[in-house]
Write a protein that holds these residues in place. Structure first.
Motif, PDB file in Angstrom:
ATOM      1  N   ASN A   1       0.803  -1.219   0.000  1.00 17.54           N
ATOM      2  CA  ASN A   1       0.000   0.000   0.000  1.00 17.54           C
ATOM      3  C   ASN A   1       0.839   1.274   0.000  1.00 17.54           C
ATOM      4  O   ASN A   1       0.285   2.375   0.092  1.00 17.54           O
ATOM      5  N   ILE A   2       2.158   1.129  -0.109  1.00 14.54           N
ATOM      6  CA  ILE A   2       3.023   2.306  -0.296  1.00 14.54           C
ATOM      7  C   ILE A   2       2.998   2.654  -1.775  1.00 14.54           C
ATOM      8  O   ILE A   2       3.431   1.868  -2.611  1.00 14.54           O
ATOM      9  N   LYS A   3       2.486   3.790  -2.119  1.00 12.05           N
ATOM     10  CA  LYS A   3       2.278   4.165  -3.515  1.00 12.05           C
ATOM     11  C   LYS A   3       3.209   5.310  -3.929  1.00 12.05           C
ATOM     12  O   LYS A   3       3.471   6.215  -3.144  1.00 12.05           O
ATOM     13  N   PRO A   4       3.685   5.282  -5.174  1.00  6.64           N
ATOM     14  CA  PRO A   4       4.486   6.408  -5.686  1.00  6.64           C
ATOM     15  C   PRO A   4       3.600   7.627  -5.923  1.00  6.64           C
ATOM     16  O   PRO A   4       2.370   7.507  -6.026  1.00  6.64           O
ATOM     17  N   SER A   5       4.223   8.784  -5.997  1.00  2.45           N
ATOM     18  CA  SER A   5       3.456  10.015  -6.186  1.00  2.45           C
ATOM     19  C   SER A   5       4.250  10.999  -7.043  1.00  2.45           C
ATOM     20  O   SER A   5       5.481  11.016  -7.007  1.00  2.45           O
ATOM     21  N   ASN A   6       3.533  11.804  -7.799  1.00  2.49           N
ATOM     22  CA  ASN A   6       4.157  12.926  -8.502  1.00  2.49           C
ATOM     23  C   ASN A   6       3.989  14.234  -7.743  1.00  2.49           C
ATOM     24  O   ASN A   6       4.403  15.289  -8.225  1.00  2.49           O
TER      25      ASN A   6
ATOM     26  N   GLU B   1      10.030   4.502 -27.834  1.00  5.43           N
ATOM     27  CA  GLU B   1       9.772   3.785 -26.581  1.00  5.43           C
ATOM     28  C   GLU B   1      10.087   4.672 -25.382  1.00  5.43           C
ATOM     29  O   GLU B   1       9.328   4.698 -24.398  1.00  5.43           O
ATOM     30  N   TYR B   2      11.183   5.411 -25.451  1.00  7.58           N
ATOM     31  CA  TYR B   2      11.518   6.371 -24.398  1.00  7.58           C
ATOM     32  C   TYR B   2      10.398   7.402 -24.241  1.00  7.58           C
ATOM     33  O   TYR B   2       9.991   7.735 -23.115  1.00  7.58           O
ATOM     34  N   ILE B   3       9.903   7.908 -25.346  1.00  8.62           N
ATOM     35  CA  ILE B   3       8.848   8.917 -25.298  1.00  8.62           C
ATOM     36  C   ILE B   3       7.595   8.351 -24.640  1.00  8.62           C
ATOM     37  O   ILE B   3       6.953   9.011 -23.802  1.00  8.62           O
ATOM     38  N   HIS B   4       7.238   7.120 -24.977  1.00  7.79           N
ATOM     39  CA  HIS B   4       6.073   6.489 -24.356  1.00  7.79           C
ATOM     40  C   HIS B   4       6.281   6.317 -22.846  1.00  7.79           C
ATOM     41  O   HIS B   4       5.341   6.526 -22.054  1.00  7.79           O
ATOM     42  N   ARG B   5       7.482   5.930 -22.442  1.00  4.48           N
ATOM     43  CA  ARG B   5       7.771   5.768 -21.011  1.00  4.48           C
ATOM     44  C   ARG B   5       7.708   7.109 -20.290  1.00  4.48           C
ATOM     45  O   ARG B   5       7.200   7.195 -19.160  1.00  4.48           O
ATOM     46  N   ILE B   6       8.215   8.161 -20.926  1.00  2.00           N
ATOM     47  CA  ILE B   6       8.171   9.494 -20.327  1.00  2.00           C
ATOM     48  C   ILE B   6       6.727   9.932 -20.108  1.00  2.00           C
ATOM     49  O   ILE B   6       6.366  10.450 -19.039  1.00  2.00           O
ATOM     50  N   ASN B   7       5.892   9.734 -21.105  1.00  3.22           N
ATOM     51  CA  ASN B   7       4.479  10.101 -20.967  1.00  3.22           C
ATOM     52  C   ASN B   7       3.769   9.251 -19.920  1.00  3.22           C
ATOM     53  O   ASN B   7       2.901   9.744 -19.179  1.00  3.22           O
ATOM     54  N   LYS B   8       4.133   7.979 -19.854  1.00  4.97           N
ATOM     55  CA  LYS B   8       3.507   7.092 -18.871  1.00  4.97           C
ATOM     56  C   LYS B   8       3.860   7.537 -17.454  1.00  4.97           C
ATOM     57  O   LYS B   8       2.987   7.559 -16.566  1.00  4.97           O
ATOM     58  N   LEU B   9       5.122   7.889 -17.207  1.00  4.58           N
ATOM     59  CA  LEU B   9       5.538   8.340 -15.887  1.00  4.58           C
ATOM     60  C   LEU B   9       4.910   9.677 -15.522  1.00  4.58           C
ATOM     61  O   LEU B   9       4.662   9.966 -14.349  1.00  4.58           O
ATOM     62  N   ASN B  10       4.672  10.505 -16.530  1.00  3.10           N
ATOM     63  CA  ASN B  10       4.007  11.775 -16.280  1.00  3.10           C
ATOM     64  C   ASN B  10       2.585  11.546 -15.786  1.00  3.10           C
ATOM     65  O   ASN B  10       2.083  12.269 -14.917  1.00  3.10           O
ATOM     66  N   ALA B  11       1.932  10.526 -16.341  1.00  3.51           N
ATOM     67  CA  ALA B  11       0.547  10.236 -15.976  1.00  3.51           C
ATOM     68  C   ALA B  11       0.440   9.350 -14.738  1.00  3.51           C
ATOM     69  O   ALA B  11      -0.486   9.507 -13.931  1.00  3.51           O
ATOM     70  N   LYS B  12       1.396   8.422 -14.578  1.00  2.94           N
ATOM     71  CA  LYS B  12       1.312   7.468 -13.470  1.00  2.94           C
ATOM     72  C   LYS B  12       2.721   7.200 -12.939  1.00  2.94           C
ATOM     73  O   LYS B  12       3.516   6.514 -13.582  1.00  2.94           O
ATOM     74  N   PRO B  13       3.055   7.727 -11.769  1.00  2.54           N
ATOM     75  CA  PRO B  13       4.422   7.584 -11.247  1.00  2.54           C
ATOM     76  C   PRO B  13       4.768   6.143 -10.905  1.00  2.54           C
ATOM     77  O   PRO B  13       3.883   5.312 -10.643  1.00  2.54           O
ATOM     78  N   GLU B  14       6.070   5.854 -10.905  1.00  3.55           N
ATOM     79  CA  GLU B  14       6.571   4.538 -10.523  1.00  3.55           C
ATOM     80  C   GLU B  14       7.756   4.724  -9.583  1.00  3.55           C
ATOM     81  O   GLU B  14       8.410   5.766  -9.590  1.00  3.55           O
ATOM     82  N   PHE B  15       8.041   3.691  -8.805  1.00  5.07           N
ATOM     83  CA  PHE B  15       9.202   3.733  -7.931  1.00  5.07           C
ATOM     84  C   PHE B  15      10.472   3.343  -8.689  1.00  5.07           C
ATOM     85  O   PHE B  15      10.455   2.478  -9.566  1.00  5.07           O
TER      86      PHE B  15
END
Length: 347
Positions: free
Chosen positions: A87-92, A242-256
């Motif tokens: 339940n520890i969640k990443p955050s932007n 692929e980098y661009i897709h990952r950048i957009n994904k992290l912008n929308a949903k953070p990851e650890f």
């Protein structure tokens, strides 16, 4: 004879259960030590209590009457720890350090990709700078090459690795996979295993991200090298996208960030899976300082027939970067005396 086999099996089982308890107990202690948002005293109490429970379970393994009850209690406690951990969640939304405060993102219109929030700080020292960002449109059809940058600060085994994508007319875009740290937070490899940092793809002008390392990092200083990757240009374009897709994904949903599974080099390797010819895993991907030599051995670097020591010497850019400093022509000048870096790209 049967009794002896049963006794031996029991001993082996207890040893294995003991090792499992030690591993899970050690992990749980560190997870609690680094947990948030509790203060230091609360974290210390929880970590100590879990350590005592782990030790008691290990002792109980030596007593036939108690060990199953002790194991059941311990793994019930460990299950609660896992539920808390999940339940520890990443955050932007945190109080970020200035250099990672702005997340990049991109808009895609066919081959035209507009990258937003490209970092281009004006440095006076490593910690004294004026923040600045810009947006820029790149034509994917004009991608000409991909360079690998390796920056060393603690011996030959450890380097920070990132890629710089070269477009026509000396347009470069560097992308570095890093930890997104909060204000007052320092990097720790151990903390990196325990959900302490979010993951960020820093998208930057080379005058920022390379010059920071060659011209301003002093404690410790960094030695920086640029190598050109060889291979199909189409692979390079797929990798950039692929980098661009990952950048957009992290912008929308953070990851650890994770020190082992999502560090600067393992993330690059995972991104290269977009290409069928991506390199197989090798231990030197983890010992990142040896990655350039690994790619050289596999024929993935442009070498013009040079030995690796010769290539490494020519790829060292600190002196050229210091001479170029903040000139508009920085990217061309740091490559000016390298081997013939003609357009080729990624494996």
């Amino acid at each position: 004879m049967k009794s002896n086999r049963t006794s031996a099996t029991s001993i082996v089982s207890r040893v294995l259960l003991g090792l499992l308890t030690i591993m899970t107990g050690s992990w749980g202690i560190f997870a609690l030590i680094f947990s948030e948002p509790h203060n230091d005293i609360v974290r210390s109490i929880l970590a100590t209590a879990f350590g005592v429970a782990s030790l008691a379970t290990l002792i109980a393994l030596g007593f036939r009457r108690w060990h199953w009850q002790a194991l059941a209690g311990y793994f019930a406690l460990f299950s609660l720890l896992l539920i808390w951990w999940s339940n520890i969640k990443p955050s932007n939304e945190r109080d970020w350090q200035i250099d990672v405060a702005m997340l990049p993102y991109a808009t895609i219109e066919g081959d035209l990709i507009t990258v937003h929030n490209i970092r281009n700080f004006d440095y006076r020292s490593e910690t004294d700078y004026t923040p600045s960002y810009y947006d820029k449109r790149f034509d994917l059809s004009k991608l000409e090459a991909v360079d690998m940058v390796a920056s060393y600060w603690m011996g030959p085994a450890i380097a920070h690795i990132f890629l710089s994508f070269s477009f026509a007319d000396d347009n470069y875009l560097a992308i570095s996979i890093e930890t997104r740290k909060e204000k007052g937070e320092d990097y720790s490899s151990i903390r990196g295993f325990f959900r302490q940092y979010e993951l960020i793809y820093v998208v930057a002008d080379e005058r920022d991200i390379i010059r920071l390392r060659t011209n301003y990092r002093e404690n410790p200083p960094e030695d920086t090298y640029i190598y050109r990757i060889s291979g199909s240009i189409e692979n390079g374009r797929r990798l950039f996208l692929e980098y661009i897709h990952r950048i957009n994904k992290l912008n929308a949903k953070p990851e650890f960030y994770n020190t082992l599974t999502t560090n600067c080099t393992t993330s690059i390797w995972l991104n290269t899976r977009v290409n069928q010819t991506h390199p197989p895993f090798n231990w030197r991907i983890l010992a990142s300082g040896y990655l350039p030599e690994l790619l050289y051995e596999r024929g993935k670097l442009k070498t013009d027939g040079l030995t690796f020591p010769e290539l490494q010497q020519l790829s060292h850019i600190n002196a050229r970067a210091q001479a170029a400093d903040d000139t508009v022509d920085f990217s061309r000048l740091i490559r000016a005396k390298d081997i013939n870096l003609t357009p080729t790209t990624i494996p």
